[in-house]
Design a protein around this motif. Structure first.
Motif, PDB file in Angstrom:
ATOM      1  N   SER A   6       0.855  -1.193   0.000  1.00 53.95           N
ATOM      2  CA  SER A   6       0.000   0.000   0.000  1.00 53.95           C
ATOM      3  C   SER A   6       0.888   1.239   0.000  1.00 53.95           C
ATOM      4  O   SER A   6       2.114   1.142  -0.118  1.00 53.95           O
ATOM      5  N   GLY A   7       0.274   2.374   0.196  1.00 54.79           N
ATOM      6  CA  GLY A   7       1.033   3.627   0.234  1.00 54.79           C
ATOM      7  C   GLY A   7       1.929   3.761   1.449  1.00 54.79           C
ATOM      8  O   GLY A   7       2.801   4.631   1.484  1.00 54.79           O
ATOM      9  N   THR A   8       1.705   2.926   2.442  1.00 59.94           N
ATOM     10  CA  THR A   8       2.525   3.032   3.662  1.00 59.94           C
ATOM     11  C   THR A   8       3.618   1.970   3.747  1.00 59.94           C
ATOM     12  O   THR A   8       4.401   1.955   4.697  1.00 59.94           O
ATOM     13  N   THR A   9       3.668   1.073   2.782  1.00 55.94           N
ATOM     14  CA  THR A   9       4.608  -0.060   2.863  1.00 55.94           C
ATOM     15  C   THR A   9       6.059   0.419   2.875  1.00 55.94           C
ATOM     16  O   THR A   9       6.471   1.194   2.016  1.00 55.94           O
ATOM     17  N   GLY A  10       6.806  -0.051   3.855  1.00 58.40           N
ATOM     18  CA  GLY A  10       8.227   0.296   3.958  1.00 58.40           C
ATOM     19  C   GLY A  10       9.055  -0.630   3.071  1.00 58.40           C
ATOM     20  O   GLY A  10       8.682  -1.786   2.845  1.00 58.40           O
ATOM     21  N   ASP A  38       4.227  -4.482   7.545  1.00 54.59           N
ATOM     22  CA  ASP A  38       3.989  -3.687   6.336  1.00 54.59           C
ATOM     23  C   ASP A  38       5.313  -3.310   5.646  1.00 54.59           C
ATOM     24  O   ASP A  38       5.685  -2.141   5.578  1.00 54.59           O
TER      25      ASP A  38
END
Ligand code: NAD
Length: 288
Positions: A6-10, A38
């Motif tokens: 997603s947009g937060t995936t590190g 994530d």
């Protein structure tokens, strides 16, 4: 994967060259998914002359960390803000942790060796260890064994380009771990090697002998020191059972293969990145 990212995936990565053959992306991504973390892990082909750019990119993209493989393990050191004790002594890094822009370099290869022994019920503390080799894997093993309390380390190497490095490693270990008795010998002195293995608790091969095309050879030419109670470990993981391990098994030694070292160095890095334990048994079953 598409439902996980997603947009937060590190992001984490392996850097080095070549990296296409690496099993690390599969191992890490499986573990992230399993634990609901994530993160995503990829491999970037980065040659030594691009290490500086890669480190800068790591900061720019706020990557959580990188594993580092050849030929970049030494080059990355100059860009670290801090080094673990092992990385400091060895002068090489295989794991970089990025804490909000502060980079710490670790070397988990030796930890992988020691943790793999632990998984087999063997502790290096207070033990005498004989190691064949003076390259990357051998140095990491020697330094970690000393840091973890081995009482003596005997190192055997050929009089090749690695010999001088072996002498330097011995000096560095003596300085960092004055209680550890470290000696370096010529690997062609077979009588001395036999004597040292006889008085050792653990023998480790960390040369390329045993791996293709040297898979019909063992670094131990005289196996008379092999006996029940001696632990024989190999850093070579392909083939899984080397000639050294076959001969040691026949003599009743406790044998430990190189695949476990590979697994456990990854477990150590995973802990540094996430603070969590990799699902070791599942990862072993699926990928090793
Ligand atoms: P390296 O190139 O840094 O070192 C090679 C070593 O082998 C040197 O000590 C050299 O003197 C010795 N050597 C070469 N030819 C020899 C010969 N004919 N007889 C005796 N000694 C000889 O290599 P490295 O990166 O340290 O890797 C060594 C082995 O360890 C490889 O098989 C590698 O796959 C394995 N390894 C395993 C792990 C793991 O996690 N299990 C990690 C790193 C390396």
């Amino acid at each position: 994967m598409e439902s996980r990212i997603s947009g937060t995936t590190g992001l984490l990565a392996l850097i080095g060259s070549p990296v296409g053959h690496s099993g690390s992306p599969a191992m890490y991504n499986y573990s992230f998914q399993k634990l609901g973390l994530d993160y995503a892990y990829v491999a970037f082909d980065v040659k030594e002359d691009k290490v500086k750019d890669a480190i800068q990119a790591m900061k720019t993209f706020h990557m959580r960390g990188c594993n580092v493989t050849m030929p970049d393990k030494v080059e990355v050191v100059k860009y670290m803000d801090e080094l673990s004790p092992a990385a400091q002594i060895i002068g090489a890094v295989n794991t970089i942790v990025n804490d909000d822009g502060k980079l710490t370099g670790h070397m988990t290869d030796g930890e992988g060796f020691v943790k793999n022994l632990k998984a087999h019920g063997i502790d290096v503390k207070g033990k005498k260890v004989t190691v064949a080799g003076g390259g990357g894997a051998a140095t990491a093993i020697q330094v970690q064994c000393a840091l973890d309390g081995a009482k003596a380390i005997s190192i055997f190497n050929r009089k090749d380009a690695f010999f001088e490095r072996t002498l330097q490693t011995a000096e560095k270990i003596k300085k960092a771990c004055p209680d550890c008795d470290v000696n370096v010998y010529d690997i062609d002195d077979i009588a001395k090697m036999t004597e040292e293995i006889k008085s050792s608790d653990i023998f480790a091969n960390a040369t390329i002998v045993g791996m293709k095309p040297l898979d019909d050879q063992s670094v131990v030419k005289d196996t008379s020191a092999f006996r029940p109670g001696l632990v024989v470990a190999d850093a070579v993981y392909n083939p899984t059972e080397t000639k050294l391990l076959r001969e040691a098994k026949e003599a009743g030694c406790t044998c430990v293969g190189g695949k476990g070292m590979l697994l456990w160095q990854g477990v150590a890095a995973f802990k540094l990145y996430t603070g969590q334990d990799m699902p070791v048994e599942e990862v072993r079953e699926k990928f090793f």
